[in-house]
Design an enzyme around this catalytic site. Sequence first.
Site, PDB file in Angstrom:
ATOM      1  N   GLU A 146      -2.532   0.686  13.343  1.00  0.00           N
ATOM      2  CA  GLU A 146      -3.668   1.064  12.496  1.00  0.00           C
ATOM      3  C   GLU A 146      -4.993   0.798  13.205  1.00  0.00           C
ATOM      4  OE1 GLU A 146      -5.190   0.263   7.922  1.00  0.00           O
ATOM      5  OE2 GLU A 146      -3.924  -1.218   8.904  1.00  0.00           O
TER       6      GLU A 146
ATOM      7  N   GLU B 131       0.858  -1.189   0.000  1.00  0.00           N
ATOM      8  CA  GLU B 131       0.000   0.000   0.000  1.00  0.00           C
ATOM      9  C   GLU B 131       0.889   1.231   0.000  1.00  0.00           C
ATOM     10  OE1 GLU B 131      -4.096   1.483   2.219  1.00  0.00           O
ATOM     11  OE2 GLU B 131      -3.264  -0.507   2.570  1.00  0.00           O
TER      12      GLU B 131
END
Length: 887
Positions: free
Chosen positions: A760, A478
Amino acid sequence: MTMRITTLRVEHRRDGFGLGTATPRLSWTVDGGSGVQAWAELEVERETGPDGGRTRVRVDGPEQVLVAWPFAPLASRERVAVRVRVAADDGTVSGWSDPLVLEASLLDRADWSVPLVVASPRAPQDGAPQDRGPRPAHLLRAEFDVDDAPVRARLYATAQGVYRAELNGARVGNQELAPGWTSYRHRLRTQTYDVTDAIRTGRNALGVEIADGWFRGRIGFDGGVWDFYGEHLGLVAQLELTAADGTVRTVPLAEAWRLAPEPGPTVATALYEGEAYDARRHDPAWSRPGFDDSAWERPELRPLETVAARLEPAVGDPVRQIERLAPVSVERRPGGRVRLDFGQNVAGRLEIRVRGEAGTTVRLHHAEVLEDDELAVRPLRSATSVDTYVLRGDGADAQPEVWQPRFTIHGFRYAELEGWPGDVGPDDVRAVVLHTDMERTGWFSASEPLLEQLHENTVWSMRDNFVDLPTDCPQRDERLGWTGDIQVFAPAATYLYRSGGVLDSWLRDVADEQAPGGAVADAPAGAVPNFVPWIPCGFPEWSTAAWGDAAVVVPWTMYERYGDRQILAQQLDSMTGWVDHLASRADADGVVRSGFGLGDWLDPIAPPENPGAGRTDRHLVTTAYIARSAGLLVRAAEVLGRDDVAVRYRKVAELSTAGFQAEHVLPDGRMKHESPTGYSLAIAFDLLATAEHRAVAGARLAEIVREGGYRIQTGFVGTPIICDALAGTGHVDVAYRLLLERECPSWLYPVTMGATTIWERWDSMLPDGSVNPGDMTSFNHYALGAVVDFMHRVVAGLAPAAPGYRRLRVEPRPGPGLDRASARLTSPYGPVSTAWTLDGDRFELALSVPFGVSADVVLPDGATHEVGAGDHAWTAVVPRAATLEED
């Protein structure tokens, strides 16, 4: 104390070399003075001109930060020295500062006279697709003659790909992953290198190794995309030599370039997969004169006009090797691998020192955490993150072979060495930390060690994710410039580091991707992609509230924290475009009731497979952000003197605020659909109609937090603002209890689990040590660390009250669980610090204010003070009981 200039800076940079503007702004700090500046005198010394090239200009007034260039504009390549002295309002005059040398880069496209050198083999003639997978780096070289040693030599370069140059066998510069990642279709940043000392009379050789990087390699998730910006690699390199008489000669390299017919020692490299290097293929003479390149090919040369992107000198500092970490433990594993724990989750790569026989292959595996006593690689998804080194084998008595990858980067704390010959010595492996070379500016301390560790974790997550642009994570497939993450984190980022250059550069890409013909041809007008630079990889194309609002919030934050008025002017069209787009999604009453939205992303109740399924109405979030961003846009327009814009968007803000109240707020001030994020938005964004409604909302929010056991009930949207919403309605005690909670989900739970960066998810690692089963689980995202801004402003009490911290709001708010806190900031005007202690009911506050700054001080007992530069101290009586609240 004698008044003196302690720093002289240009723009948001560490130095003035390779500037991309003809009119650079200057900033300076003053030590030893009192009061404010009455005037400043600036001097520029040019290489030619009247009075020995010196010009002096006096600028009246107190401004010391990002002062407009008062001299004739710089020309491309021009090198000057500037210095400054100032007078205080009491008549004291400082001495002159040390000179700051500035040098402009190539400022105009017409300054470039070289072609694009295609640095990869020609595409197959049959139109077959290029290989999909890690591809080799390619070698280019050119030899040239120099008759007389130049007084100055500059290499101006950029690439479609990532590159590294050598001149006469020595590395050029110390930038990593140059030219970095921008929206390549719009903007390609150029680098300027001082190569004067590397040039010799006679024969010289320039060598460049170039790899896919972001331009041609795989980027994105769900498989990502390949060759998004092009199927070739390309180099633009212009070498200029300046003679003693000032004559500038561009070395004619075009016909001298040669391309290696076979890959060099970097046989495969990709950002996600890692790098494979065969040292047996490396000839150290390849970038030196006299190397036999007779078998090398002439590369394809294309006119520079075929590069449609703007060529822009970089506005910020580059990515560099910042730090080297030794392992804190080395363990030989049963299968023969050697496991290294570096004690810190980082973004970077390994550097190894190894001896062995030729052909010995060492593989380097990376992971952020362990699970079941093995490297937890599942969170990496398809980013395999394995580097491979094949030894050249120089013999038993030779020096160790030293290597680190050049064109990849990993996120890791743990590494395992596979195939390592012999034992691993204490100096054999280091973790090399890479990120943009920003200057640290902000610190925080408190009496709770876990809170200090939370702050340190946030610092590391910012470092690991400011690798050329603000990304979400550094480890998996990502690593994108997600708008939502930096939207909530910008206030923290601008305190912790001098990050204006990174943010300025990224905002230019935001505007480019958003403009007509930007990321996607049929994009709605003004829409901002969910991440910038944009790539199509299976996610909705256009961002939603709290994501695209970065187009407004980040420029405003830069103005608020750095005093950067120019960024507002630069981004105004982008700001208005986004607000127009978001407002167009509302009904006639200013309320959004339909359409895509990410809502309060990663609310703890959201299941692992559906992180957007939170408890807060996503359309409430959108309506709130219309009002918020329109309001900030009004303030920006007022700063710029754009009354027409201010009037227009004040109506937008008022309409959506009224619509929010009618749609989502009950007559008594409570929310129709209650959630901590909904209440936090209503309070923090000032969306409630009356002071009574605000008090009711604050009381209900505090009640919900208590009912939840002081555990987190918010996601990306609510988490950065909930403590402010509580403190701003008189519930500081509840904010502290929430901040200091240790059970999952909470800010301190990851700290108790040994985290060294921000996770996260609140539960990226479960209490039993297993990794969250969700597909989206990272251990290095800074977004949820945005709470450190509350710690700086409210806990320690250091907040800006005027742009650039020219005026301070010092109002520490002690609460349960802490008996001391402090903050220290290298502000644009100089060092600022606050420190308070609470001993029983005795509160003591110390404050240091730099020259040119004033402070409004509010003590916990309600007493107020207004002070200027200097060191100050106060005491107050604060009954301990007043900071506690019963469960």
